[in-house]
Design an enzyme around this catalytic site. Structure first.
Site, PDB file in Angstrom:
ATOM      1  N   GLU A  42      -3.694  -4.027  -6.664  1.00 14.78           N
ATOM      2  CA  GLU A  42      -4.737  -3.349  -5.896  1.00 14.78           C
ATOM      3  C   GLU A  42      -6.094  -3.522  -6.570  1.00 14.78           C
ATOM      4  OE1 GLU A  42      -3.956   0.292  -3.274  1.00 14.78           O
ATOM      5  OE2 GLU A  42      -5.000   1.155  -4.999  1.00 14.78           O
ATOM      6  N   HIS A  57      20.921  -9.420 -14.667  1.00 15.66           N
ATOM      7  CA  HIS A  57      21.962  -9.706 -13.684  1.00 15.66           C
ATOM      8  C   HIS A  57      21.388  -9.821 -12.277  1.00 15.66           C
ATOM      9  CE1 HIS A  57      25.428  -9.196 -16.418  1.00 15.66           C
ATOM     10  NE2 HIS A  57      24.590  -8.397 -17.067  1.00 15.66           N
ATOM     11  N   LYS A  71      -4.437   0.092   8.200  1.00 16.65           N
ATOM     12  CA  LYS A  71      -4.531   1.490   8.639  1.00 16.65           C
ATOM     13  C   LYS A  71      -5.264   1.592   9.977  1.00 16.65           C
ATOM     14  CE  LYS A  71      -4.649   3.576   4.003  1.00 16.65           C
ATOM     15  NZ  LYS A  71      -5.468   4.403   3.084  1.00 16.65           N
TER      16      LYS A  71
END
Length: 552
Positions: A357, A388, A516
């Protein structure tokens, strides 16, 4: 020197020298460097009072580090650090100072914004937070039926969630056992619903964290939590069970929270840098004032180191320069975070926001388009779980992936030989990534195991490890509040340094806004019968929701 236009940094002599140096050294093997330099670890590590950065397992020489340090000087890093400390508006797009390090200042420090020392007001607000958290911890603050608070639910998103969530999990050994702290951030109703399962309205406190108190995801969850609360309580009881972290007094009052139960932070504190502020109230309730102050003190120790240490011996600066080296000059594009501590399981997510960000930008601080690579994709997983999951790619894939390993030397949980084995795995992975295993070494192993003929020919290339994968190893004595503070502050400053070098404003986040805006437009369309007016894909997905989704 501060750059004022596009391409000045990448037209400098040191930039060109770094490109030439990368081309001339890109085939150098780290295993050869270690064999040739008996003191390589000493030359490429920094120890700050128990916080060790080992950066010797990187594709660098002394010349590499010299050039990178010179790049930081040419970029005017010292000037930018000083500008930040003096409260200048280095958040250029929003015309704001950047002063999150004042949140962990001592009472004698002076950090000024608009000519006013902000340290006293920081300490006054901290005192309010500590006093309130202590009332919860000491069972003085009770719910509407007189019962003490047993569950604390922090409602926030982004910086209002990631930092506190990480700190509460990391510092679990220091927390009270009879108060549980929960976090709700997702707009998916499952997050809130599952969190509230088994909770009692009479013993639950909600912390609603939003600087503007207008963040849609946070307010939707907050109002839903309030509705759940009022199933068993009266409206007048809200004041005993909801507090706010915000700077919007009127919006907080409209929600039903009294102003005296609002804790504030300031516009010179970005959300992703706010865990040190009132945003950390949930952490304070969990671990108490003494341990939270140790958390702040650890960050302040890293601040002072960052402000004063020479660049070549400066932990955040060196971390940043290595990131620039790989991302911009090697084209690595990603950076992996592997904490070998269960308590740091949320660290990769926290650093994703902090780094991406801040520096995930293609436009410079003065609006110019940048024509070189900037912030990397940050990802990772905790400890041996990562081995793993994706270590196959790290060891034998086709991509260069710089890694950070974070390792506490001591564990809070002495279960058998668990921690010794964990340490062994961490150190083994850093060595294996650096050293690799040559075809000659593999051949000797296979022959010693009696493998011959076609099977040997088939297995040989499969078992070769190219190595030469770079990594930093950050070693701390233990995962304590102090060392956690040092760790998070180191990464904060690292991100800032990289932003300075790339010419980025690391303190805005315009990229989160467009989605948004579209969401506000699409939300009413989902419940409408009118044909949507988007692209064919979005239109089809809206129609699919209308026909197959559930309306609410």
């Amino acid at each position: 020197m501060r750059f004022q236009s596009i391409n000045e940094i990448n037209l400098t002599s040191v930039w060109a020298q770094l490109h030439l140096h990368q081309r001339s050294t890109r085939h150098v093997e780290m295993r050869d460097l270690f064999e040739a330099e008996s003191d390589r670890f000493l030359n490429f590590s920094i120890d700050l009072n128990g916080f060790l950065l080992d950066f010797s397992k990187n594709r660098i020489t002394g010349r590499s580090l010299d050039l990178l340090v010179e790049l930081s000087k040419v970029a005017g890093l010292s000037d930018w650090v000083e500008a930040a400390r003096l409260g200048e508006q280095i958040n250029t797009s929003e015309h704001r100072a950047v002063m999150h390090f004042a949140l962990r200042a001592s009472v004698d420090d002076v950090y000024s914004v608009d000519g006013q020392n902000v340290v006293p007001v920081v300490h006054r607000e901290l005192r309010r937070c500590f006093d309130f958290s202590e009332k919860i911890r000491q069972k003085i603050w009770c719910g509407f039926n007189g019962s003490p608070i047993r569950d604390v639910v922090n409602i926030g998103i982004g910086g209002s969630d990631l930092g506190p969530r990480l700190a509460v999990q990391a510092l679990h050994p220091y927390a009270l056992s009879d108060i549980r702290v929960h976090f709700v951030s997702n707009l998916d109703g499952a997050d809130l619903a599952q969190t509230l399962e088994g909770l009692d309205q009479a013993t639950t406190l909600f912390i609603v964290s939003s600087k503007s108190f207008s963040t849609p995801e946070t307010l939707d969850n907050a109002y839903a939590a309030k509705a759940w609360f009022l199933q068993k309580a009266q409206g007048s009881d809200v004041s005993k069970h909801f507090v706010a972290i915000s700077s919007n007094v009127e919006a907080v009052k409209d929600f039903g929270i009294a102003p005296e139960q609002m804790f504030r932070f300031w516009d010179w504190v970005g959300g992703r840098y706010s865990v040190w502020s009132a945003i950390g109230l949930s952490v304070m309730i969990a671990i108490g004032e003494r341990h939270f102050r140790a958390f702040l003190d650890g960050a302040r120790e890293m601040d002072q180191h960052f402000f004063t240490a020479p660049h070549e011996k400066n932990i955040p600066v060196v971390m940043a320069l290595l990131g620039v080296w790989y991302n911009t000059f090697y084209g690595a594009h990603t950076h992996a975070i592997m904490p070998y501590a269960h308590g740091l399981a949320r660290l990769p997510a926290y650093l994703q926001q902090l780094d991406m960000e801040s520096n995930g930008k293609r436009v410079g601080r003065f609006g110019e388009m940048l024509d070189f690579d900037t912030g990397p994709v940050v990802w990772g997983e905790v400890g041996v779980n990562s081995q793993h999951a994706f270590f196959q790619l790290l060891h034998q894939g086709t991509r260069l992936v710089p890694c950070d390993f974070i390792l506490p030397l001591r564990s809070h949980y002495a279960i058998g030989q668990h921690h010794q084995q964990l340490v062994a795995n961490c150190l083994a992975q850093t060595e294996a990534l650096m050293r690799g295993k040559t075809d000659t070494e593999v051949l000797e192993e296979l022959q010693a195991a009696g493998v011959t003929g076609e099977l040997l020919d088939a297995l040989l290339p499969q078992k070769v490890f190219p190595g030469n994968q770079p990594s930093n190893t950050i070693v701390i004595d233990e995962l304590s509040p102090h060392f956690l503070g040092m760790l998070l502050a180191a990464y904060e400053h690292k991100v800032f340094v990289q932003g300075v070098i790339w010419g980025i404003n690391s303190f805005d986040q315009w990229g989160v806004e467009y989605g948004k805006q579209l969401a506000k437009r699409i939300a009413p369309e989902l419940a409408s019968t009118k044909p949507p007016k988007h692209d064919s894909s979005t239109n089809a997905l809206i129609e699919r929701y209308r026909t197959r989704g559930c309306r609410s």
